[in-house]
Scaffold this motif. Structure first.
Motif, PDB file in Angstrom:
ATOM      1  N   UNK A  12       0.835  -1.210   0.000  1.00  0.00           N
ATOM      2  CA  UNK A  12       0.000   0.000   0.000  1.00  0.00           C
ATOM      3  C   UNK A  12       0.864   1.252   0.000  1.00  0.00           C
ATOM      4  N   UNK A  13       0.321   2.313  -0.519  1.00  0.00           N
ATOM      5  CA  UNK A  13       0.964   3.621  -0.409  1.00  0.00           C
ATOM      6  C   UNK A  13       0.593   4.210   0.948  1.00  0.00           C
ATOM      7  N   UNK A  14       1.573   4.699   1.670  1.00  0.00           N
ATOM      8  CA  UNK A  14       1.317   5.364   2.954  1.00  0.00           C
ATOM      9  C   UNK A  14       1.098   6.849   2.701  1.00  0.00           C
ATOM     10  N   UNK A  15      -0.073   7.355   3.083  1.00  0.00           N
ATOM     11  CA  UNK A  15      -0.394   8.776   2.946  1.00  0.00           C
ATOM     12  C   UNK A  15      -0.291   9.398   4.338  1.00  0.00           C
ATOM     13  N   UNK A  16       0.746  10.178   4.582  1.00  0.00           N
ATOM     14  CA  UNK A  16       0.997  10.766   5.884  1.00  0.00           C
ATOM     15  C   UNK A  16       0.225  12.079   6.022  1.00  0.00           C
ATOM     16  N   UNK A  17      -0.488  12.224   7.140  1.00  0.00           N
ATOM     17  CA  UNK A  17      -1.244  13.438   7.454  1.00  0.00           C
ATOM     18  C   UNK A  17      -0.777  13.951   8.806  1.00  0.00           C
ATOM     19  N   UNK A  43      -0.016  17.891  -2.034  1.00  0.00           N
ATOM     20  CA  UNK A  43       0.552  16.561  -1.877  1.00  0.00           C
ATOM     21  C   UNK A  43       2.010  16.589  -2.330  1.00  0.00           C
ATOM     22  N   UNK A  44       2.909  16.057  -1.486  1.00  0.00           N
ATOM     23  CA  UNK A  44       4.325  15.991  -1.827  1.00  0.00           C
ATOM     24  C   UNK A  44       4.842  14.582  -1.560  1.00  0.00           C
ATOM     25  N   UNK A  45       6.054  14.330  -2.038  1.00  0.00           N
ATOM     26  CA  UNK A  45       6.758  13.067  -1.787  1.00  0.00           C
ATOM     27  C   UNK A  45       8.181  13.407  -1.375  1.00  0.00           C
ATOM     28  N   UNK A  46       8.912  12.458  -0.769  1.00  0.00           N
ATOM     29  CA  UNK A  46      10.327  12.715  -0.452  1.00  0.00           C
ATOM     30  C   UNK A  46      11.112  13.059  -1.715  1.00  0.00           C
ATOM     31  N   UNK A  49       5.255   6.301  -0.415  1.00  0.00           N
ATOM     32  CA  UNK A  49       4.861   7.268   0.607  1.00  0.00           C
ATOM     33  C   UNK A  49       4.566   8.620  -0.027  1.00  0.00           C
ATOM     34  N   UNK A  50       3.470   9.252   0.426  1.00  0.00           N
ATOM     35  CA  UNK A  50       3.106  10.614   0.040  1.00  0.00           C
ATOM     36  C   UNK A  50       2.712  11.359   1.319  1.00  0.00           C
ATOM     37  N   UNK A  51       2.645  12.680   1.251  1.00  0.00           N
ATOM     38  CA  UNK A  51       2.431  13.479   2.460  1.00  0.00           C
ATOM     39  C   UNK A  51       1.577  14.707   2.143  1.00  0.00           C
ATOM     40  N   UNK A  52       0.572  14.949   2.982  1.00  0.00           N
ATOM     41  CA  UNK A  52      -0.202  16.187   2.900  1.00  0.00           C
ATOM     42  C   UNK A  52       0.633  17.310   3.491  1.00  0.00           C
ATOM     43  N   UNK A  53       1.235  18.115   2.650  1.00  0.00           N
ATOM     44  CA  UNK A  53       2.004  19.281   3.086  1.00  0.00           C
ATOM     45  C   UNK A  53       1.120  20.503   2.913  1.00  0.00           C
TER      46      UNK A  53
END
Length: 326
Positions: free
Chosen positions: A33-38, A257-260, A91-95
């Motif tokens: 799974x893709x981890x969506x960090x909030x 949405x951003x990624x490393x 991994x993706x992140x709500x920035x």
């Protein structure tokens, strides 16, 4: 015939192996799974937005997306976790406004580099901000609000979602532009500020639509002005602050949405395309409209340009008002 087929199969497997060695992150992309960090707690507006969009993106990508909540420190905990991750392609992140625009000015030192540690994927949505008053404030528009505030000899407090939040910084910009003596009262999120507005403990709040819209529609609270450039569909009868004398006044809470930074460009393009499809989908449009949110479709380059403009604007407000979080 068998030998030809076998040679083709061997060749195909060799190509696949070469791709795997050259880009292990993409090779395992369909297995996890893709981890969506909030960076906020489950159940809040940011969490709901991520889960709503992730559900649609998952269908396009053909992969499950799991939301991972890591609240605290004005999103710095979640931002550091993402910036240090080497799990590229998973991994993706709500920035948001805090992560990308405000925190570089609010904190003397950050555990991440806003310019170097992330790649933009695309904007998600923006949250219109409303100058909201409790029912016992005798003001139906911003002109009446100014008159009421001045009659209180500067003893007017406004609540926000917290120190350094877009709500807070919009309130400080409002204080600058209006000349009113407003005292900031920070809360741990917009929800408790709304509760105190309803109870009359505070008379004024700079609140986002997702947190306050239902109370406006029920007549339990009232807004005297919208901080958006134009009137918002969820409250079209309410004029903007710019219409009411504060020329050019514009402020939003927003998320992208951003990624490393080490994430392969191919994955960024794939996720960006899935994001655009999700934002254009009926379920996402309907859910965002119900929350009073505005989708912000666009490319990674569009997001990069928007973030840089916002950072410059709000860094100026932070410096002018000497706002610090340590």
């Amino acid at each position: 015939m068998f030998s030809i087929t076998r040679r083709r199969l061997v060749g195909a497997l060799a190509c696949a192996a070469a791709l795997t060695v050259g880009n292990p992150a993409l090779a395992q992309s369909n297995e996890r799974p893709i981890e969506w960090v909030v960076g906020y707690a489950a159940g809040g507006g940011s969490d709901v937005l991520a889960r709503t969009i992730a559900e649609q993106m998952s269908k396009t990508l053909g992969r499950p997306i799991m939301v991972s909540n890591k609240p605290g420190a004005a999103t710095n905990i979640a931002a550091e976790y993402t910036a240090r991750s080497k799990d590229y392609g998973n991994i993706v992140f709500t920035a948001d406004f805090a992560t990308l625009a405000a925190n570089p000015g609010l904190f003397a030192k950050l555990p991440y580099d806003v310019e170097k540690d992330f790649k933009p994927v695309g904007m998600l949505a923006r949250f219109p901000l409303l100058v909201t008053v409790s029912p016992d404030v005798p003001a139906k528009d911003f002109k009446e609000f100014v008159a009421w505030a001045k009659s209180n000899d500067g003893d007017v407090s406004y609540g926000s979602a917290g120190l350094g939040s877009p709500h807070h910084l919009a309130g400080e910009l409002l204080r600058e532009r209006s000349g009113l003596e407003l005292v900031h009262v920070p809360y741990r999120g917009a929800a408790p500020a709304v509760i105190d507005l309803l109870g009359g403990q505070i008379k004024v709040g700079v609140i986002d639509t997702a947190s306050v819209l239902q109370y406006l529609q029920d007549g339990k609270l009232r807004t005297v002005g919208v901080a958006s450039k134009e009137r918002i569909p969820s409250a079209p009868e309410v004029p903007t602050l710019a219409e009411q004398g504060l020329d050019g006044f514009e402020a939003y809470a927003w998320q992208g949405l951003v990624v490393p930074a080490g994430t392969p460009d191919a994955f960024v393009a794939q996720v960006s395309d899935a994001l655009q499809q999700a934002l254009a989908s009926a379920p996402v449009k309907q859910r965002l409209a119900a929350l009073g949110l505005e989708p912000m479709p666009g490319t990674p380059a569009d997001m990069d340009a928007y973030v840089h403009t916002e950072r410059k604007k709000w860094m100026d407000v932070i410096r002018t008002n000497d706002i610090r979080l340590e």
